[in-house]
Design a protein around this motif. Structure first.
Motif, PDB file in Angstrom:
ATOM      1  N   VAL A  71       0.857  -1.189   0.000  1.00 16.68           N
ATOM      2  CA  VAL A  71       0.000   0.000   0.000  1.00 16.68           C
ATOM      3  C   VAL A  71       0.888   1.233   0.000  1.00 16.68           C
ATOM      4  N   ARG A  72       0.718   2.104  -0.993  1.00 18.64           N
ATOM      5  CA  ARG A  72       1.577   3.279  -1.141  1.00 18.64           C
ATOM      6  C   ARG A  72       0.874   4.575  -0.758  1.00 18.64           C
ATOM      7  N   SER A  73      -0.443   4.592  -0.851  1.00 18.22           N
ATOM      8  CA  SER A  73      -1.181   5.812  -0.514  1.00 18.22           C
ATOM      9  C   SER A  73      -2.430   5.444   0.275  1.00 18.22           C
ATOM     10  N   LEU A  74      -2.686   6.230   1.325  1.00 14.89           N
ATOM     11  CA  LEU A  74      -3.888   6.096   2.137  1.00 14.89           C
ATOM     12  C   LEU A  74      -4.702   7.379   2.001  1.00 14.89           C
ATOM     13  N   LEU A  75      -5.929   7.251   1.556  1.00 11.72           N
ATOM     14  CA  LEU A  75      -6.818   8.408   1.436  1.00 11.72           C
ATOM     15  C   LEU A  75      -7.841   8.333   2.561  1.00 11.72           C
ATOM     16  N   VAL A  76      -7.796   9.277   3.492  1.00 14.19           N
ATOM     17  CA  VAL A  76      -8.679   9.286   4.660  1.00 14.19           C
ATOM     18  C   VAL A  76      -9.174  10.701   4.882  1.00 14.19           C
ATOM     19  N   ASP A  77     -10.206  10.828   5.756  1.00 17.21           N
ATOM     20  CA  ASP A  77     -10.654  12.154   6.144  1.00 17.21           C
ATOM     21  C   ASP A  77      -9.874  12.587   7.384  1.00 17.21           C
ATOM     22  N   LYS A  78     -10.258  13.712   7.989  1.00 19.63           N
ATOM     23  CA  LYS A  78      -9.501  14.258   9.126  1.00 19.63           C
ATOM     24  C   LYS A  78      -9.968  13.615  10.430  1.00 19.63           C
ATOM     25  N   ASP A  79      -9.864  12.270  10.484  1.00 21.00           N
ATOM     26  CA  ASP A  79     -10.161  11.522  11.707  1.00 21.00           C
ATOM     27  C   ASP A  79      -8.834  11.143  12.332  1.00 21.00           C
ATOM     28  N   LEU A  80      -8.456  11.843  13.405  1.00 13.06           N
ATOM     29  CA  LEU A  80      -7.122  11.669  13.967  1.00 13.06           C
ATOM     30  C   LEU A  80      -6.907  10.258  14.486  1.00 13.06           C
ATOM     31  N   THR A  81      -7.957   9.660  15.083  1.00 16.92           N
ATOM     32  CA  THR A  81      -7.795   8.305  15.631  1.00 16.92           C
ATOM     33  C   THR A  81      -7.529   7.302  14.519  1.00 16.92           C
ATOM     34  N   ALA A  82      -8.387   7.309  13.495  1.00 18.19           N
ATOM     35  CA  ALA A  82      -8.206   6.375  12.385  1.00 18.19           C
ATOM     36  C   ALA A  82      -6.916   6.664  11.633  1.00 18.19           C
ATOM     37  N   LEU A  83      -6.550   7.935  11.472  1.00 13.70           N
ATOM     38  CA  LEU A  83      -5.336   8.296  10.754  1.00 13.70           C
ATOM     39  C   LEU A  83      -4.104   7.757  11.470  1.00 13.70           C
ATOM     40  N   LYS A  84      -4.063   7.896  12.771  1.00 13.45           N
ATOM     41  CA  LYS A  84      -2.911   7.413  13.537  1.00 13.45           C
ATOM     42  C   LYS A  84      -2.799   5.896  13.456  1.00 13.45           C
ATOM     43  N   ILE A  85      -3.921   5.201  13.554  1.00 16.04           N
ATOM     44  CA  ILE A  85      -3.900   3.739  13.500  1.00 16.04           C
ATOM     45  C   ILE A  85      -3.476   3.255  12.116  1.00 16.04           C
ATOM     46  N   LEU A  86      -4.000   3.876  11.067  1.00 17.83           N
ATOM     47  CA  LEU A  86      -3.681   3.448   9.708  1.00 17.83           C
ATOM     48  C   LEU A  86      -2.214   3.669   9.374  1.00 17.83           C
ATOM     49  N   THR A  87      -1.655   4.798   9.779  1.00 17.37           N
ATOM     50  CA  THR A  87      -0.235   5.052   9.509  1.00 17.37           C
ATOM     51  C   THR A  87       0.660   4.073  10.253  1.00 17.37           C
ATOM     52  N   GLN A  88       0.213   3.583  11.412  1.00 18.05           N
ATOM     53  CA  GLN A  88       0.994   2.580  12.134  1.00 18.05           C
ATOM     54  C   GLN A  88       0.872   1.206  11.484  1.00 18.05           C
ATOM     55  N   CYS A  89      -0.329   0.848  11.045  1.00 21.89           N
ATOM     56  CA  CYS A  89      -0.529  -0.471  10.440  1.00 21.89           C
ATOM     57  C   CYS A  89       0.041  -0.554   9.028  1.00 21.89           C
ATOM     58  N   PHE A  90      -0.023   0.532   8.267  1.00 27.28           N
ATOM     59  CA  PHE A  90       0.516   0.563   6.904  1.00 27.28           C
ATOM     60  C   PHE A  90       1.699   1.530   6.902  1.00 27.28           C
ATOM     61  N   SER A  91       2.808   1.065   7.433  1.00 29.84           N
ATOM     62  CA  SER A  91       3.967   1.941   7.645  1.00 29.84           C
ATOM     63  C   SER A  91       4.607   2.390   6.342  1.00 29.84           C
ATOM     64  N   ASN A  92       4.436   1.639   5.239  1.00 31.16           N
ATOM     65  CA  ASN A  92       5.059   2.008   3.959  1.00 31.16           C
ATOM     66  C   ASN A  92       4.205   2.980   3.146  1.00 31.16           C
ATOM     67  N   ALA A  93       3.025   3.309   3.632  1.00 33.38           N
ATOM     68  CA  ALA A  93       2.103   4.161   2.871  1.00 33.38           C
ATOM     69  C   ALA A  93       2.191   5.604   3.334  1.00 33.38           C
ATOM     70  N   GLU A  94       1.866   6.500   2.403  1.00 31.56           N
ATOM     71  CA  GLU A  94       1.788   7.921   2.699  1.00 31.56           C
ATOM     72  C   GLU A  94       0.314   8.306   2.847  1.00 31.56           C
ATOM     73  N   ALA A  95      -0.003   8.947   3.957  1.00 31.09           N
ATOM     74  CA  ALA A  95      -1.393   9.338   4.223  1.00 31.09           C
ATOM     75  C   ALA A  95      -1.714  10.654   3.532  1.00 31.09           C
ATOM     76  N   ASN A  96      -2.809  10.660   2.788  1.00 28.74           N
ATOM     77  CA  ASN A  96      -3.306  11.863   2.120  1.00 28.74           C
ATOM     78  C   ASN A  96      -4.692  12.179   2.656  1.00 28.74           C
ATOM     79  N   LEU A  97      -4.845  13.375   3.206  1.00 24.23           N
ATOM     80  CA  LEU A  97      -6.145  13.785   3.727  1.00 24.23           C
ATOM     81  C   LEU A  97      -7.048  14.251   2.590  1.00 24.23           C
ATOM     82  N   CYS A  98      -8.313  13.969   2.724  1.00 18.83           N
ATOM     83  CA  CYS A  98      -9.296  14.392   1.721  1.00 18.83           C
ATOM     84  C   CYS A  98      -9.359  15.919   1.695  1.00 18.83           C
TER      85      CYS A  98
END
Length: 694
Positions: free
Chosen positions: A242-269
């Motif tokens: 997974v290279r890109s994560l598209l999420v909204d501004k949910d800090l809890t979900a964003l923090k968990i996703l960045t930890q679980c998918f460490s190789n991906a870059e998080a992009n906020l909607c």
């Protein structure tokens, strides 16, 4: 007494449905209750006689203490009771989400009984109660496990279900094939247990949105969501891709996703980012004026869409002069530190397939809610959700077959785009074709190109532009550089596997070909009976073309053509059959007189002719053409001796021709098939056979 076997009762008492007194059973908290019981004295008492072979009326009171309306009797409860088969049909319709008003109308039309809205609502409540009888958790798990090849994980905490993760065999296959971009967001108020619904989504090789899991959690606490995502990861082997994560501004979900998918870059909607700015930046919260607020919001929008990092920093400096200390403290704490996740000048560097938000997933959420409704009962919600997922997969598979049956028009074989057309999916080819259209306007010098994104470094296989990073497909800069270096613009190394058409079709569910399938062919009928609508459409298309031809000449010729058409129209209105015949010899008639259009001229012959001035017909003169109305007489009822068109000479072979419009009052339009072959319009000579006339 001893009664006959046919007599079942020795004593019968008939009373009005309003007999008896109302006896409240509650505590009196609801005093205004209505009841049928009104102590009505109407009564008929019947008793068997001594021998037991007859019934005798002992007493009768025929008076009522209430108003009697015959129509009101149909509205009583017993008269409104529906047959059992009608009740089952109504429950089936309500189970699939039919409208209450439409169900009520259906029952009244098919049973002839009075049906109220409360009657239909009671049926719905009975249906819900029947579903509540079983354990909902067990029912849900059984529903999910009923899908062949599905994996269901249930997390319990203290005997309470905290998370359910469902993945079908197709979901696993799709995610393993296209793991690069993962869209993650939750939707709420979809079931009566207030369990948030997560539907992780990827984008396949043809740009289609595909759901790869169903996650239901009891809440959005960090531990619950983390456990659910861990279940998700254990099933998939490609989570590290997974290279890109598209999420909204949910800090809890964003923090968990960045930890679980460490190789991906998080992009906020971007949509959610701008909406948060508009909600948080207010005069009262930030201590600013209305003009300052508008200036700050406008500046923040430019920062979100900034093309270069230098432009972003310049806008940030302007923002420091516009905003108050309270606003700058809020912005620096919550937004500036994570600017790589929401500013386009940073997010363009990741592979996101051109997506800037979670709009695809939000659209699917609306589709789910349109079927399941809001706060649906849990078991029905899961069943409806599986229905939506199955229908979506079937539609996407149909698009795959449709892409094979109706491919896009190919580019010229001499163009390099033809090679891309043959190997890429339609979605990927459209992107390459768009980039190829800008090759001529693109400049590349010494491996560098300058545009609105700044100075870009370009090689034969890579580029720093947003178009290349988003799709990893050849961009205009790569194509321009290869053109300058006289290299082929197509090379298989320029195309990632995810965009190959054969790879996309192999991942999509394609049924195996059965060699034993027998193809049956049916000969097409030469003639078929058209409906009135089909006949209207066919006649309408011909009339449109006729109007175009008739209006393309001068006024004199136009008036003549309109007169001819009005003549034909009037004949059809009168029910007169009409046909056109080309004769090789001039008609036996009196010299054509130039009378006003539509006037009738009598001749010495027994027949009467309708004469029209149509000397411009096909460019001929009055001496060459005539229009004849042959009224049916004793000798010309069917014109059997008239030559057929197939035997007549060509127009350009005869110096003297006559056009005859034959009309017969004895034949109506419905009997036009009885006309001789010489009078059928379909047998008239084609325009291509007519002489070239000015």
């Amino acid at each position: 007494c001893i009664c006959r076997q046919a007599l079942q009762y020795t004593y019968l008492r008939f009373v009005c449905q309003n007999a008896g007194a109302y006896q409240p059973r509650g505590a009196g908290s609801r005093p205004n209750q209505r009841s049928h019981r009104q102590n009505c004295p109407f009564e008929i008492v019947i008793h068997a006689n001594g021998t037991g072979d007859k019934l005798v009326v002992l007493s009768m009171s025929s008076e009522h203490n209430h108003t009697i309306v015959p129509e009101a009797f149909r509205h009583t409860r017993k008269q409104r009771k529906l047959p059992e088969d009608a009740r089952e049909r109504a429950k089936l319709m309500l189970d699939v989400g039919a409208n209450v008003t439409k169900v009520k109308s259906y029952l009244m039309e098919n049973t002839g009984k009075i049906v109220s809205n409360s009657d239909v609502q009671n049926l719905r409540n009975q249906l819900r109660e029947a579903k509540k009888g079983a354990n909902p958790v067990i029912t849900i798990v059984e529903q999910l496990q009923s899908v062949p090849g599905a994996t269901v994980e249930v997390q319990e905490s203290g005997g309470v279900i905290s998370a359910i993760v469902y993945q079908s065999e197709a979901m696993v296959r799709i995610f393993e094939a296209y793991p690069e971009v993962l869209i993650f967001d939750a939707t709420y108020k979809v079931n009566n247990r207030n369990m948030p619904l997560f539907l992780p989504m990827v984008v396949d090789g043809n740009g289609n949105s595909r759901v790869v899991a169903v996650i239901l959690t009891a809440n959005e606490e960090a531990d619950t969501v983390t456990t659910a995502i861990n279940f998700f990861q254990r099933t998939f082997k490609s989570c590290d891709k997974v290279r890109s994560l598209l999420v909204d501004k949910d800090l809890t979900a964003l923090k968990i996703l960045t930890q679980c998918f460490s190789n991906a870059e998080a992009n906020l909607c971007q949509f959610h980012v701008l909406r948060t700015f508009r909600r948080q930046v207010t005069e009262s919260q930030m201590g600013i004026t209305a003009s300052q607020k508008n200036a700050i919001i406008e500046n923040l929008q430019k920062m979100v869409h900034s093309a270069t990092q230098a432009k972003f920093e310049s806008l940030y400096s302007e923002l420091q002069h516009l905003g108050s200390p309270r606003f700058m403290e809020y912005f620096d704490k919550n937004w500036y530190g994570c600017r790589q996740q929401w500013a386009w000048c940073y997010t363009k560097l990741s592979m996101n397939i051109g997506l800037t938000g979670t709009q695809r997933l939000e659209s699917f959420h609306r589709r789910v809610k349109g079927v399941t409704g809001r706060n649906a009962e849990m078991t029905s919600f899961v069943g409806d959700l599986l229905l939506v997922l199955r229908a979506t997969d079937e539609e996407l598979n149909h698009q795959s077959f449709d892409a094979l049956n109706r491919p896009m028009p190919p580019p010229p074989r001499t163009s390099f785009l033809y090679s891309y057309y043959r190997v890429l999916t339609p979605y990927a080819f459209a992107h390459v074709q768009k980039e190829a259209g800008h090759i001529s306007s693109t400049t590349v010098n010494d491996g560098l190109s300058k545009n609105r994104e700044g100075i870009l470094s370009v090689t034969r296989q890579s580029c720093q532009c947003a178009a290349f990073n988003a799709f990893l497909l050849p961009c205009r800069h790569i194509l321009r550089l290869r053109e300058q270096e006289l290299l082929p613009l197509f090379h298989e190394n320029l195309v990632p596997q995810r965009w190959l058409q054969r790879y996309w079709l192999s991942v999509t569910e394609m049924p195996s070909t059965d060699s034993s399938v027998t193809v049956h062919t049916t000969e097409k009928k030469e003639k078929r009976v058209l409906t009135e609508t089909q006949k209207f459409r066919k006649a309408h298309s011909v009339c449109i073309e006729l109007a175009q031809v008739a209006s393309s000449v001068g006024m004199t010729e136009f008036n003549r053509r309109i007169s001819l058409l009005e003549y034909v129209l009037q004949a059809w209105k009168e029910g007169t059959a009409l046909g056109i015949e080309i004769q090789s010899e001039p008609l036996r008639r009196e010299p054509l007189q130039h009378l006003p259009q539509g006037d009738r001229t009598s001749t010495s012959d027994d027949n009467v002719f309708d004469t029209f001035d149509i000397d411009a017909l096909l460019g001929r003169t009055p001496s060459d053409w005539s229009i004849q109305n042959n009224r049916p007489g004793p000798n010309n009822r069917k014109q059997r001796n008239s030559p057929k068109l197939s035997d007549s000479p060509k127009l350009n072979d005869s110096p003297k021709l006559s056009v005859v419009i034959r009309l017969s009052d004895s034949l109506k339009l419905s009997d036009s098939s009885k006309l001789s072959d010489s009078s059928k319009l379909s047998d008239s000579p084609k325009l291509s056979d007519s002489p070239k006339l000015s």
